[in-house]
Design a protein around this motif. Structure first.
Motif, short mmCIF file in Angstrom:
data_model
loop_
_atom_site.label_atom_id
_atom_site.label_comp_id
_atom_site.label_asym_id
_atom_site.label_seq_id
_atom_site.Cartn_x
_atom_site.Cartn_y
_atom_site.Cartn_z
N LYS C 89 -6.74 32.47 50.61
CA LYS C 89 -5.36 32.04 50.87
C LYS C 89 -5.09 30.61 50.42
N MET C 90 -5.62 30.27 49.25
CA MET C 90 -5.38 28.95 48.71
C MET C 90 -4.22 29.00 47.71
N VAL C 91 -3.62 27.84 47.46
CA VAL C 91 -2.62 27.73 46.41
C VAL C 91 -3.27 27.06 45.20
N LEU C 92 -3.13 27.68 44.03
CA LEU C 92 -3.62 27.06 42.80
C LEU C 92 -2.43 26.72 41.92
N LEU C 93 -2.40 25.46 41.46
CA LEU C 93 -1.36 25.02 40.53
C LEU C 93 -2.03 24.61 39.23
N CYS C 94 -1.27 24.58 38.16
CA CYS C 94 -1.82 24.10 36.90
C CYS C 94 -0.76 23.24 36.21
N THR C 95 -1.11 21.99 35.93
CA THR C 95 -0.18 21.10 35.24
C THR C 95 -0.77 20.70 33.89
N THR C 96 0.12 20.48 32.93
CA THR C 96 -0.37 20.04 31.62
C THR C 96 -0.60 18.54 31.59
N LEU C 97 -0.15 17.84 32.62
CA LEU C 97 -0.33 16.38 32.66
C LEU C 97 -1.81 16.04 32.79
N PRO C 98 -2.21 14.91 32.22
CA PRO C 98 -3.58 14.46 32.49
C PRO C 98 -3.71 13.97 33.92
N MET C 99 -4.94 13.75 34.35
CA MET C 99 -5.19 13.31 35.72
C MET C 99 -4.47 12.00 36.05
N PHE C 100 -4.52 11.05 35.13
CA PHE C 100 -3.92 9.73 35.38
C PHE C 100 -2.44 9.85 35.72
N GLU C 101 -1.74 10.58 34.89
CA GLU C 101 -0.30 10.71 35.11
C GLU C 101 0.01 11.53 36.37
N SER C 102 -0.82 12.55 36.64
CA SER C 102 -0.61 13.36 37.85
C SER C 102 -0.73 12.48 39.09
N CYS C 103 -1.80 11.68 39.15
CA CYS C 103 -2.00 10.78 40.30
C CYS C 103 -0.83 9.79 40.37
N GLY C 104 -0.49 9.22 39.21
CA GLY C 104 0.55 8.21 39.15
C GLY C 104 1.87 8.73 39.69
N ARG C 105 2.28 9.90 39.23
CA ARG C 105 3.57 10.44 39.67
C ARG C 105 3.59 10.74 41.16
N LEU C 106 2.51 11.35 41.65
CA LEU C 106 2.47 11.72 43.07
C LEU C 106 2.44 10.47 43.95
#
Lengths: 117, 305, 119
Positions: C89-106
């Protein structure tokens, strides 16, 4: 933004000084996989990682990265440090985790870019 | 189950269950051509306060006592439903999670919502807050019973068995090199320990430590096993292999030290955190290792606090 | 922050667990090292951002009760990974952003990291 400013703003510690603290940082790259960094990191970026293994130094040098930020308070062993000195790779450290360092660096580097536009 | 766990379980159920699981399928409705008099009779006979309006199985509107009164005032009891009904109906889809209906009740404050099939708009049921509560309680009771029975059976084993000393042993085989399933056996262990009624925070510590031990066997050896001994007051795990042995245990215990090859690092292992992490999670830890013969890593977590 | 919002910020694809999109996370961790995840994740609702997509990511996450994972750099998990996540019962997401930008935006939108979380 220059490395010196980033170091001050994020309170990073200097583990290995590379005598080029006035270099401009163009972005960030977060990864703990060397092959990924080799493939995707861009020159001028600060590399944020947990890895302290010897091989991070040649990778940073090869990709002409602005420096390495080792997170979570980890310290590389002497072998890695002497390699860094030898190859003049800047190594910084922080007690914070990758997510927070990336978050703050993103705001400094990318946030400023947005305002310039 | 504690109150906290129960409320978590209810939340989960509200996501898992569909509106179709909770709705009542015996829906009383009228056609849009029916007269106000028909509606009045139906409402009176069935003691309800509103009716969905349906033409050819499709939901086209809803009519309430209020609409009915208004209609009687303007056009008398011979007026038609279609002229008095509300045609913009807030409905829910039968395949949506129950939580959607819960939210709509909050949002609109209505007493009931018609339930329709997503594509056809066909009316298939009606749902009230009472239906939702009943459905959740029913489910909770079933699940609660099943899990409680398992738990009861397992957690009383030490009381039920008469001996001077009882130990329950689980054995898990681990294949070397199968990095893709690293952590699988520790996952199985976790489920068993929870079933035995061991406190979740203690289970978490054991799961983390055994996951690391499992990774070590997979990375460095051709295979081995985890032997878990559950006693009344502690859990002892032995991770045994016939691998190459650890050359320098003191160094291996130092965070950041690792002898793992690069390909292992690329898989997210071998950053030199394993043994220190096992030590942090356990109350006692020891390593018995011989070069070329193998390693027996033992850790103990006390379960009585 | 709820998962729906995370998906929007990362412009991510939902791979599984669509029905749990309203769940909340309190903090995030970005790591490709599963040992790190085992050692340093705090108890509480954590979002894991990672570039690793093998099934052991799911086993590891399960050990520390992580329910939401977003893969970065557009890496798609194999079917075995998805099946395991689904079972748990986990949620899996997939983003094309690199890790740096993902962390930055969040981070910019107010999500904090594990070392800043106290509770």
């Amino acid at each position: 933004m220059k490395i010196q400013e980033i170091k001050d703003q994020l309170s990073l510690s200097v583990i290995v000084d590379a005598e080029h603290m006035d270099r401009e940082v163009t972005g960030g790259y977060v990864s703990d996989m060397l092959s990924d960094v080799i493939a995707n990191a861009e020159a001028g970026s600060l590399w944020i990682t947990l890895q302290t293994h010897l091989n991070i130094i040649p990778v940073a040098s090869l990709k002409d990265l602005a420096g390495i930020v080792i997170v979570n308070g980890r310290r590389p062993d002497e072998e890695t440090l002497s390699k860094a000195r030898q190859e003049k790779v800047l190594v910084l450290g922080t007690e914070l985790q990758a997510f927070e360092v990336a978050g703050r660096l993103y705001q400094l580097v990318i946030g400023n870019k947005d305002e310039d536009v | 189950m504690t109150d906290n766990l129960t409320s978590l379980r209810i939340q989960e159920l509200a996501y898992e269950l569909r509106i179709a699981d909770a709705m009542s399928t015996e829906v009383i409705s009228v056609e849009s051509d029916a007269t106000i008099m028909n509606v009045r009779e139906t409402l009176r006979d069935k003691r309800i306060s509103g009716l969905p309006v349906v033409d050819n199985h499709k939901l086209v509107g809803i009519i309430s006592i209020e609409n009915l009164l208004q209609s009687v005032i303007t056009s008398g009891i011979e007026g038609r439903v279609k002229d008095s009904m509300v045609s913009e109906v807030v409905s829910v889809n039968s395949d949506e999670p129950l939580i959607y209906a819960v939210r709509k009740f909050d949002q609109f404050g209505y007493g009931r919502f018609p339930v329709v099939k997503r594509d056809s708009g066909e009316l298939v049921g009606i749902i009230t807050k009472g239906d939702i509560v009943k459905c959740l309680l029913r489910k909770l009771e079933v699940n609660f019973h099943e899990e409680e029975i398992e738990k009861y059976r397992a957690s009383h084993i030490f009381e039920d068995i008469h001996s001077d000393h009882t130990t329950l042993t689980f054995q898990y085989k681990i294949k070397g090199g199968e990095y893709k399933s690293a952590g699988k056996q520790s996952g199985n262990l976790k489920v068993n320990l929870l079933r035995l009624g061991i406190t979740p925070t203690i289970v978490r510590r054991i799961a983390i430590a055994s996951c690391e031990a499992e990774m070590n066997i997979i990375i460095f050896t051709d295979g081995g096993e985890l032997i878990v001994a559950v006693e009344e007051d502690k859990i002892k795990v032995n991770a045994i292999d016939e691998g190459p042995g650890i050359a320098d245990v003191e160094k291996a215990m130092h965070e950041g030290y690792s002898t793992a090859p690069d390909w292992v690092r690329e898989l997210g292992f071998g950053a030199g955190m394993g043994l220190p992490n096992i030590k942090n999670c356990s109350d006692e830890m020891s390593i018995d290792t011989k070069l070329g013969k193998g390693t027996n890593l033992e850790f103990i977590v006390n379960t009585r606090t | 922050m709820n998962i729906q919002k995370i998906r929007d910020i990362l412009d991510a694809e939902v791979i599984c667990g669509e029905r749990y999109m309203d769940r909340n996370v309190k903090m995030a961790c970005g790591s490709d090292l599963m040992s790190h995840v085992l050692a340093h994740i705090k108890e509480g609702d954590v979002l894991l951002l990672t570039g690793l997509t093998t099934p052991q990511v799911i086993y590891t996450s399960d050990a520390v009760d992580i329910k939401v994972i977003s893969f970065v750099r557009g890496k798609q998990p194999e079917q075995a990974t998805i099946d395991l996540a689904d079972e748990r019962k986990m949620v899996l997401l997939c983003t094309t952003l690199p890790m740096f930008e993902s962390c930055g935006r969040l981070y910019k939108e107010g999500l904090i990291g594990c070392s800043e979380y106290d509770g």
